[in-house]
Design a protein around this motif. Structure first.
Motif, PDB file in Angstrom:
ATOM      1  N   ASP A 177      -8.919   3.803  -2.939  1.00 44.82           N
ATOM      2  CA  ASP A 177      -8.088   4.604  -3.456  1.00 44.82           C
ATOM      3  C   ASP A 177      -6.976   4.214  -4.324  1.00 44.82           C
ATOM      4  O   ASP A 177      -5.496   4.119  -4.772  1.00 44.82           O
ATOM      5  CB  ASP A 177      -6.183   5.124  -2.368  1.00 44.82           C
ATOM      6  CG  ASP A 177      -6.366   6.192  -2.278  1.00 44.82           C
ATOM      7  OD1 ASP A 177      -6.948   7.213  -3.801  1.00 44.82           O
ATOM      8  OD2 ASP A 177      -4.965   6.765  -1.808  1.00 44.82           O
TER       9      ASP A 177
ATOM     10  N   ASP B  22       1.070  -0.891   0.232  1.00 43.23           N
ATOM     11  CA  ASP B  22       0.146  -0.488   0.184  1.00 43.23           C
ATOM     12  C   ASP B  22       0.793   0.885   0.003  1.00 43.23           C
ATOM     13  O   ASP B  22       2.435   1.435   0.451  1.00 43.23           O
ATOM     14  CB  ASP B  22      -0.782  -0.236   1.686  1.00 43.23           C
ATOM     15  CG  ASP B  22      -0.347  -0.280   2.678  1.00 43.23           C
ATOM     16  OD1 ASP B  22       0.559  -1.490   2.683  1.00 43.23           O
ATOM     17  OD2 ASP B  22       0.099   1.162   3.928  1.00 43.23           O
ATOM     18  N   GLY B  23       0.206   2.073  -0.560  1.00 40.06           N
ATOM     19  CA  GLY B  23       0.998   3.816  -0.265  1.00 40.06           C
ATOM     20  C   GLY B  23       2.129   3.846  -1.388  1.00 40.06           C
ATOM     21  O   GLY B  23       3.219   4.457  -0.747  1.00 40.06           O
TER      22      GLY B  23
ATOM     23  N   SER C 202      -4.623   2.472  -1.909  1.00 41.35           N
ATOM     24  CA  SER C 202      -3.233   4.071  -2.159  1.00 41.35           C
ATOM     25  C   SER C 202      -2.000   3.613  -3.148  1.00 41.35           C
ATOM     26  O   SER C 202      -0.543   4.161  -3.079  1.00 41.35           O
ATOM     27  CB  SER C 202      -2.694   4.847  -1.022  1.00 41.35           C
ATOM     28  OG  SER C 202      -3.531   4.526   0.148  1.00 41.35           O
TER      29      SER C 202
END
Length: 285
Positions: free
Chosen positions: A221, A172-173, A197
């Motif tokens: 996201d 993630d991210g 994300s």
């Protein structure tokens, strides 16, 4: 030498290299600062090194690659910067590499993806970049990969399906693009999958319904479309399932989901309230 949580401060002296019979060095959770001394190259019997939760800075010494017996290396929650030395790939006995929450930049050295005994690769919260290579599929013993909160790009390789012992995958991210490969459905031991994300597109593959051990699954996201497959909704152990299924007066839902515990959009997520049979408890991302 076990000195975790003993209030140590100052720097690690170069004289540590004189302790040539040392097998275990744990000075984690102290107030140590300054660089990691290059003299650690003399600790040829060292198997366990834990420097985590201090204030250490500077690079990881190239000489760490000389410590052929190392099985565990941890230096998370410091201020370590520069790039990961390729010499880490010389540590053929290495089982756990924990370097999360530092300021390490650059790409992950290619030879790390070939470490034969590696069980945990934990590099969350750095500034790592580049793509995840196909050679990730060589980590046949790996149990946990945590690379969230970096700047990784490229696509998810289909070789992820080779990681049949993996239980924890956190990406993630980052800035990962492309589709979610259906081969992830071959990772039958997976309990946690965080892909939120990123910049993923396409649909959620129905093969994820083969992951019967999944407890945590997060896709929010991203730029995914379509609907959450029925096979995923039937997973019995899921405690949290988050996708971009929240709609407002100004923002349509990207994904249709009849079983999600968390529905999100670009601004916030709402959790499903089983008692009221609606989504509430909303909070910003």
């Amino acid at each position: 030498l076990l000195m975790s949580k003993t209030g140590l401060s100052g720097s690690i002296p170069e004289t540590v290299g004189r302790m040539k019979m040392l097998k275990k060095l744990d000075v984690s959770s102290n107030r140590l600062s300054g660089p990691i001394p290059s003299s650690i190259r003399y600790l040829s019997r060292l198997e366990y090194l834990n420097l985590g939760a201090n204030r250490l800075s500077g690079p990881i010494p190239l000489s760490i690659g000389n410590l052929s017996r190392l099985e565990y290396v941890a230096a998370s929650n410091n201020k370590i910067n520069m790039t990961l030395p390729e010499s880490i790939g010389n540590l053929l006995s290495l089982k756990q590499l924990e370097l999360g929450y530092n300021a390490i930049s650059g790409q992950i050295p290619q030879n790390i993806w070939h470490l034969p005994e590696l069980i945990g690769l934990l590099l969350t919260g750095n500034d790592l970049s580049g793509a995840i290579p196909t050679s990730i599929g060589h980590l046949c013993q790996i149990d946990s990969i945590r690379l969230g909160g970096n700047k990784l790009s490229g696509i998810l390789p289909t070789a992820l399906g080779n990681l049949t012992r993996l239980r924890d995958l956190q990406l993630d991210g980052n800035r990962i693009q492309g589709h979610i490969p259906s081969t992830i459905g071959l990772m039958r031991e997976l309990t946690q999958l965080y892909l939120n994300s990123n910049k993923l597109t396409g649909t959620i593959p129905s093969q994820l319904g083969d992951l019967k051990q999944l407890v945590q699954l997060s896709f929010d996201d991203n730029n995914l479309t379509g609907s959450v497959p029925h096979s995923v909704c039937e997973l019995e152990k899921i405690a949290n399932l988050a996708v971009d299924c929240l709609f407002t007066a100004s923002t349509p839902a990207q994904i249709e989901c009849l079983c999600c515990t968390n529905c999100c959009n670009r601004e916030f997520c709402c959790r499903f309230n089983k008692q009221r049979h609606l989504f509430d408890m909303c909070g910003s991302l």
